[in-house]
Structure formats: structure tokens, C-alpha cells
Design a protein around this motif. Structure first.
Motif, PDB file in Angstrom:
ATOM      1  N   VAL A   1       9.388 -14.789  12.764  1.00 53.33           N
ATOM      2  CA  VAL A   1       9.204 -13.521  13.469  1.00 53.33           C
ATOM      3  C   VAL A   1      10.411 -12.628  13.243  1.00 53.33           C
ATOM      4  CG1 VAL A   1       7.630 -14.289  15.281  1.00 53.33           C
ATOM      5  CG2 VAL A   1      10.068 -14.625  15.579  1.00 53.33           C
TER       6      VAL A   1
ATOM      7  N   THR B   1      -3.969  -8.365  17.894  1.00 56.79           N
ATOM      8  CA  THR B   1      -3.066  -9.289  18.561  1.00 56.79           C
ATOM      9  C   THR B   1      -3.765 -10.083  19.660  1.00 56.79           C
ATOM     10  OG1 THR B   1      -2.398  -7.580  20.127  1.00 56.79           O
ATOM     11  CG2 THR B   1      -1.125  -7.753  18.096  1.00 56.79           C
TER      12      THR B   1
ATOM     13  N   MET C   1      -0.945  -8.365  24.649  1.00 60.57           N
ATOM     14  CA  MET C   1       0.239  -8.145  23.824  1.00 60.57           C
ATOM     15  C   MET C   1       0.263  -6.757  23.193  1.00 60.57           C
ATOM     16  SD  MET C   1       0.031 -11.778  21.778  1.00 60.57           S
ATOM     17  CE  MET C   1       1.245 -11.262  20.551  1.00 60.57           C
TER      18      MET C   1
ATOM     19  N   TRP D   1       4.331  -5.646  18.987  1.00 61.76           N
ATOM     20  CA  TRP D   1       5.705  -6.003  18.634  1.00 61.76           C
ATOM     21  C   TRP D   1       5.783  -7.323  17.884  1.00 61.76           C
ATOM     22  CZ3 TRP D   1      10.556  -4.097  18.545  1.00 61.76           C
ATOM     23  CH2 TRP D   1      11.605  -5.007  18.434  1.00 61.76           C
ATOM     24  N   LEU D   2       4.940  -8.280  18.260  1.00 54.29           N
ATOM     25  CA  LEU D   2       5.006  -9.621  17.674  1.00 54.29           C
ATOM     26  C   LEU D   2       4.104  -9.696  16.450  1.00 54.29           C
ATOM     27  CD1 LEU D   2       5.925 -12.569  17.745  1.00 54.29           C
ATOM     28  CD2 LEU D   2       4.023 -13.035  19.308  1.00 54.29           C
TER      29      LEU D   2
ATOM     30  N   TYR E   1       6.702 -21.835  20.870  1.00 58.26           N
ATOM     31  CA  TYR E   1       6.624 -20.681  21.765  1.00 58.26           C
ATOM     32  C   TYR E   1       7.838 -20.576  22.683  1.00 58.26           C
ATOM     33  CZ  TYR E   1       1.686 -20.252  20.416  1.00 58.26           C
ATOM     34  OH  TYR E   1       0.508 -20.094  19.719  1.00 58.26           O
TER      35      TYR E   1
ATOM     36  N   LEU F   1      10.787 -17.121  18.503  1.00 54.39           N
ATOM     37  CA  LEU F   1       9.406 -16.738  18.751  1.00 54.39           C
ATOM     38  C   LEU F   1       9.164 -16.476  20.226  1.00 54.39           C
ATOM     39  CD1 LEU F   1       6.627 -16.194  17.625  1.00 54.39           C
ATOM     40  CD2 LEU F   1       6.145 -18.643  17.685  1.00 54.39           C
TER      41      LEU F   1
ATOM     42  N   ALA G   1      10.321 -12.966  21.229  1.00 60.71           N
ATOM     43  CA  ALA G   1       9.451 -11.930  20.671  1.00 60.71           C
ATOM     44  C   ALA G   1       8.098 -11.916  21.375  1.00 60.71           C
ATOM     45  CB  ALA G   1       9.270 -12.158  19.173  1.00 60.71           C
ATOM     46  N   TYR G   2       7.540 -13.101  21.645  1.00 60.59           N
ATOM     47  CA  TYR G   2       6.253 -13.204  22.321  1.00 60.59           C
ATOM     48  C   TYR G   2       6.344 -12.577  23.719  1.00 60.59           C
ATOM     49  CZ  TYR G   2       1.611 -15.442  22.585  1.00 60.59           C
ATOM     50  OH  TYR G   2       0.262 -15.684  22.628  1.00 60.59           O
TER      51      TYR G   2
ATOM     52  N   ARG H   1       8.499 -10.376  24.773  1.00 60.03           N
ATOM     53  CA  ARG H   1       8.681  -8.925  24.678  1.00 60.03           C
ATOM     54  C   ARG H   1       7.336  -8.233  24.447  1.00 60.03           C
ATOM     55  NH1 ARG H   1      13.064  -5.029  21.751  1.00 60.03           N
ATOM     56  NH2 ARG H   1      11.756  -3.146  21.749  1.00 60.03           N
ATOM     57  N   ALA H   2       6.502  -8.826  23.572  1.00 61.48           N
ATOM     58  CA  ALA H   2       5.187  -8.246  23.315  1.00 61.48           C
ATOM     59  C   ALA H   2       4.346  -8.221  24.590  1.00 61.48           C
ATOM     60  CB  ALA H   2       4.475  -9.028  22.214  1.00 61.48           C
TER      61      ALA H   2
ATOM     62  N   TRP I   1       1.769 -18.606  12.627  1.00 66.97           N
ATOM     63  CA  TRP I   1       3.151 -18.462  12.168  1.00 66.97           C
ATOM     64  C   TRP I   1       3.549 -19.565  11.200  1.00 66.97           C
ATOM     65  CZ3 TRP I   1       1.561 -17.358  17.143  1.00 66.97           C
ATOM     66  CH2 TRP I   1       1.686 -16.014  17.517  1.00 66.97           C
TER      67      TRP I   1
END
Length: 293
Positions: free
Chosen positions: A5, A39, A43, A46-47, A188, A193, A196-197, A199-200, A276
Motif C-alpha cells: 500500500v 472499494t 471506504m 485512499w486505500l 490488516y 496496511l 491505510a485501511y 484512514r480510508a 494485496w
């Protein structure tokens, strides 16, 4: 962040014909073959995934903030069909050609909707939600998921209102972690990751939970496209270790039987995070369906 990511390389917004703003994030070469990324639940865009694979494959990943999520304005009557209308306008305005799409988890019905209206040349469904209300799938569901399907069928508006009042970013994150197998949980919850997850999800809930709740009701209801009528190639990717109760309960077996032009991969060593861990394979196979002249 590691190569699984990376932050978006570009972010942009456009105004739709009805005045709403539509936002998205991009990775890969500007002139790359476009891949619309639908997505997962709640979400923003972003991710992403496969950022290190995109330049070599000549692909550009475009992760849309669905209406009501992230920086995209809400649609007052959002449906899978209105999503198709928005994406048709997005493709036309941005002069995109030979468009591909990927649907991850709850993004699956949104990718199927694009394929059903022939907006894309091919799609990949990765750890995708099934058409859970379908009579062949419903007997396989976890009781909690079956209860949600019944509630949507009884009163979709009441279901949506209930979830919009109770759902939170943190609650959805804990639900995802709780449903994940150990292999997925380790990924996760990693710094890269995981950050980022989350944040999304934070961006996805930045306007409140209404956008997520509407997506959930639309995804759990009857879909406006008959999968049996989808003629474009559909790549189904599942991990045999995936324990999520909202992904396909038989790892895409019924989906594959319903689609006229499907390939079906179940990797016994992977879980729901296969998006991923096998991003190159997913993207390379998807690109193979398009003949570049």
C-alpha cells in the motif's frame, strides 16, 4: 509504507451534471489503461492496491469515492443504477477507453453493475460479496447475514435508517477484524496496511454513516443486473482461508456458475486479503482481456 500500500499519487474531483462533486484517487502512469477500483464497505478511495505493479503493466488505478463517502457528495437516491450513471459520465468526461474494473468485498455489486451495463471491458471480483439474496446463495448464509437480508426485504428504508444511526468507522473496523482469519488479521493490523485501511474508513465516514448505510442496503437487496446476462470476462478471486461472513459463502462457486464468461481462482493459501498479496496476478489477468492496438 511497504509495496502493498502506498498513498495516492494523484487525487482529483469533478462536478457532475447534476452539480454533485465526485472525487477519486489514482496510482500508476497517467496514460495507463484505466482500472476503476470499487472499494470495500465504507471506504474512501485512499486505500489502493498493486501500486508497484501498475507501471510495468501500463495500468492506472482509479479509486472512486462513492457518493456520500470521502469527498464525493451524497446522491439523494443512490442505487446501483445511479452509480452506473455516475460512472458513465465520469468515463465520458475523462475520455477513458478500454476501461476495466475491480470490485473488492462490498465493491463487488458496484463492479457487476458496470459490467452489466457494458461500461467496462472486463472485471475482477476479489473477495467479493455475492448476491446474497439469491435463492441459491441464501441457504448458505450465516444467520446474522440472513437476518440482514430479511430486514432489507421487509423495509429497506428502515434498515438504512437503523444502520445510519448506529454505524461508526471504529465499529466497522472492529467488525472487519473480527470476521477476518488470522492470516488476514495479521496483515490488516500491520502498521502499513492497517493505517491505510483505517484512514480510508475515517474518510469514508467523514460525512456520517449515511453513505455506508445506503451502500449496504443496495448491496444486500436484489441487484438490478442479471449476472447470467453479463458477457464481458469476469475474473473471480477468493482465498480459501477467508472467513468473512459477508463475502461469497462458497468462495464464488455459485457466482462462477451464473456467469457466462468467468474464470474462478480459489487460492487455498490466501484469505480475504488476496487483493494485496496477489495484486500482480489479479491485474495482469484483468489486463489480458483487453487487446491493445
Amino acid at each position: 509504507m511497504n509495496n502493498l500500500v502506498t498513498p495516492p499519487e494523484r487525487q482529483a474531483k469533478m462536478q457532475l451534471y447534476d452539480g454533485r462533486m465526485l472525487a477519486w484517487s489514482e496510482w500508476g502512469p497517467v496514460d495507463g489503461l484505466p482500472v476503476l477500483f470499487c472499494t470495500g464497505a465504507g471506504m474512501s478511495g485512499w486505500l489502493g492496491f498493486g501500486a508497484s505493479d501498475l507501471p510495468g503493466l501500463g495500468l492506472k488505478l482509479i479509486a472512486i469515492d462513492r457518493p456520500g463517502l470521502g469527498l464525493s457528495d451524497a446522491h439523494p437516491n443512490k442505487t446501483l443504477s445511479s452509480w452506473v450513471d455516475d460512472m458513465r459520465e465520469f468515463i465520458q468526461v475523462n475520455d477513458l477507453h478500454d476501461v476495466l474494473a475491480v470490485g473488492f468485498s462490498q465493491g463487488a455489486p458496484f463492479a457487476f453493475a458496470l459490467a452489466g451495463r457494458s461500461l467496462v471491458k472486463a472485471i475482477a471480483i476479489v473477495s467479493g460479496q455475492d448476491e446474497l439474496a439469491h435463492p441459491r446463495v441464501r441457504p448458505l448464509l450465516h444467520p446474522d447475514v440472513e437476518g440482514m437480508i430479511a430486514a432489507v426485504q421487509q423495509d429497506a428504508m428502515k434498515f438504512e435508517q437503523h444502520f445510519s444511526q448506529m454505524a461508526t468507522q471504529e465499529g466497522l473496523w472492529q467488525l472487519i477484524i473480527g470476521m477476518s482469519a488470522q492470516r488476514d488479521r495479521a496483515l490488516y493490523e500491520s502498521d502499513t496496511l492497517g493505517e491505510a485501511y483505517q484512514r480510508a474508513l475515517k474518510e469514508g465516514f467523514s460525512q456520517g454513516a449515511q453513505g455506508y448505510a445506503r451502500d449496504l442496503a443496495n448491496a444486500l437487496g436484489s441487484w438490478p443486473v442479471e449476472l447470467e446476462d453479463i458477457t464481458v470476462p469476469v475474473d473471480l478471486w477468493y482465498g480459501g482461508l477467508d472467513t468473512s461472513t459477508v463475502h461469497s459463502p462458497d468462495f464464488g462457486a455459485i457466482l462462477a456458475s451464473r456467469l457466462p464468461n468467468a474464470s474462478h481462482t480459489v487460492d487455498p493459501e490466501e484469505g480475504g486479503s488476496i487483493l494485496w498479496t496477489r495484486s500482480y496476478d489479479i491485474l495482469a489477468k484483468l489486463k489480458s482481456h483487453v487487446s491493445i492496438t
